[in-house]
Design an enzyme around this catalytic site. Structure first.
Site, PDB file in Angstrom:
ATOM      1  N   ALA A   1      47.749 -26.710  43.321  1.00 44.06           N
ATOM      2  CA  ALA A   1      47.119 -26.189  42.103  1.00 44.06           C
ATOM      3  C   ALA A   1      46.010 -27.152  41.709  1.00 44.06           C
ATOM      4  O   ALA A   1      46.274 -28.239  41.214  1.00 44.06           O
ATOM      5  CB  ALA A   1      48.150 -26.065  40.991  1.00 44.06           C
TER       6      ALA A   1
ATOM      7  N   SER B   1      45.014 -33.654  40.350  1.00 46.75           N
ATOM      8  CA  SER B   1      45.220 -32.622  41.368  1.00 46.75           C
ATOM      9  C   SER B   1      44.350 -32.869  42.592  1.00 46.75           C
ATOM     10  O   SER B   1      44.749 -32.535  43.716  1.00 46.75           O
ATOM     11  CB  SER B   1      44.939 -31.235  40.786  1.00 46.75           C
TER      12      SER B   1
ATOM     13  N   CYS C   1      53.859 -22.259  29.578  1.00 47.46           N
ATOM     14  CA  CYS C   1      52.972 -22.113  30.728  1.00 47.46           C
ATOM     15  C   CYS C   1      53.679 -22.556  32.009  1.00 47.46           C
ATOM     16  O   CYS C   1      53.595 -21.882  33.042  1.00 47.46           O
ATOM     17  CB  CYS C   1      51.701 -22.930  30.508  1.00 47.46           C
TER      18      CYS C   1
ATOM     19  N   CYS D   1      44.436 -25.884  26.100  1.00 48.22           N
ATOM     20  CA  CYS D   1      43.336 -25.482  26.969  1.00 48.22           C
ATOM     21  C   CYS D   1      42.642 -24.211  26.502  1.00 48.22           C
ATOM     22  O   CYS D   1      41.431 -24.059  26.656  1.00 48.22           O
ATOM     23  CB  CYS D   1      43.832 -25.324  28.405  1.00 48.22           C
TER      24      CYS D   1
END
Length: 378
Positions: A11, A18, A106, A203
């Protein structure tokens, strides 16, 4: 776990964590694919028309790094599931008088369900993320979720929703490193992202204040109402319960002979309860929607550390499982920041055992000292 020819979907966000996770997996010989989720954002707020987790610049950076590492890169349209599962949860939670934590929602429904399923559909063996956490197995073969080596960056709190099936298919490559070491690895790999800063805001707000978001999407939450003491004494008027949170002192608009803090929000009568610092805090909580990482609820009460906020430290407590998905927690010492809607996450040392959502205080009052069967029925 074999590292030979296993396929991993990473991801990717275009950030340092990441990106380094992807580079480490390539270095270790995995068959790596990069995937970025295109998440919902609120263009009506007047801010950026992109979710802060997937701006055009971040997408460009993620694609560039994938090209640099020689791995395929995909963009997954996740707008609808994110809006329905995360954003609506945030709105509904405030409407019900909670201070919700959408990051846990999430992880529960988007990252380690929706995204994981899409990764497996590409014949991947694992989904990898840039979270600061670790996974190992105990002597019986059960997967354990452990905090990251960097205690200041540990993200096991927001990963407490994971279970055995998710942990078996997940990798956290940067969990063994400190943030400083991860930035150094980004320089070593030549990724040119080591200077990127971590985002601190939700976000989907696009840098806007969450109150502006709620005024637009749930204007009924901004109805004025009474500010009262516990004894019912009215002191003033608030400007909508969602403008406040437990422990808040500033912005109450009150003149009083001692400092006052928000003690509780009561949507039933739209009242905001305030009190002194001595009245703030309690030594117990009730949580529901509890997830046990092992998949099994303990058969009896256990001593553990319990975190009530992401940045908090685990505090010693007695945790009593109630039914399948509730816990009653009594802390050794009063905690000032117990907030309905946030998570109560349980630890045995650095091992995250699971967690649940803190309920309203009136439910705790009803639960305290009552028989288990009676509590479950409520």
């Amino acid at each position: 776990m074999s590292e030979i020819a296993s396929r991993v979907v990473v991801a990717m966000s275009g950030g340092v964590d990441s990106s380094v996770a992807a580079a480490l997996l390539v270095e270790r010989g995995y068959d790596v694919l990069g995937m970025m989720m295109r998440l919902w954002s609120d263009e009506a707020l007047g801010g950026p028309a992109h979710n802060r987790c997937c701006t055009p610049q971040q997408m460009s950076d993620a694609r560039r790094i994938a090209d640099q590492l020689g791995i395929p890169f995909y963009v997954l349209d996740t707008k609808d599931v994110f809006r329905n599962r995360v954003v609506q949860y945030f709105i509904d939670g405030h409407r019900d008088g909670f201070t919700p934590n959408p990051c846990l929602q999430c992880n529960r429904h988007v990252r380690f369900d929706w995204l994981l399923k899409n990764a497996l559909a590409l014949d991947a063996d694992y989904l990898a993320t840039g979270h600061y956490a670790r996974i190992d197995q105990d002597r019986s073969g059960k997967y354990r979720l452990r905090g990251g080596v960097d205690i200041g960056k540990d993200q096991s709190y927001v990963l407490s929703v994971m279970g055995q099936s998710q942990l078996a298919r997940t990798l956290f490559p940067v969990g063994e490193f400190s943030k400083q070491e991860v930035r150094a690895l980004a320089r070593k790999f030549g990724l040119n992202v080591e200077g990127k800063q971590d985002s601190q805001d939700l976000c989907f707000l696009g840098g806007q204040d969450y109150r502006d978001f709620l005024r637009l999407h749930a204007p009924d939450l901004m109805q004025p109402g009474p500010i009262v003491r516990k004894n019912g004494e009215r002191l003033g008027e608030h400007q909508g319960l969602s403008n406040y949170t437990i422990g808040q002192r500033r912005g109450l608009g009150l003149s009083y002979d001692v400092p006052l803090y928000v003690l509780e929000m009561k949507p039933a009568d739209n009242s905001l309860v305030v009190g002194t610092g001595e009245e703030l805090g309690r030594d117990d909580l009730l949580a529901d929607s509890v997830n046990w990482v092992s998949g099994e609820s303990p058969a009896r009460p256990l001593r553990a550390g319990v975190k009530i906020r992401y940045q908090a430290r685990p505090q010693p407590a007695m945790v009593e499982p109630i039914g399948k998905d509730q816990i009653y927690v009594r802390f050794d010492l009063p905690q000032r920041d117990i907030t309905p809607g946030q998570a109560a996450v349980i630890y045995d040392g650095d091992v995250c055992l699971g967690g649940g959502v803190i309920r309203k205080f009136e439910e705790i009052e009803r639960a305290r000292g009552r028989p288990e069967a009676e509590l479950i029925s409520n």
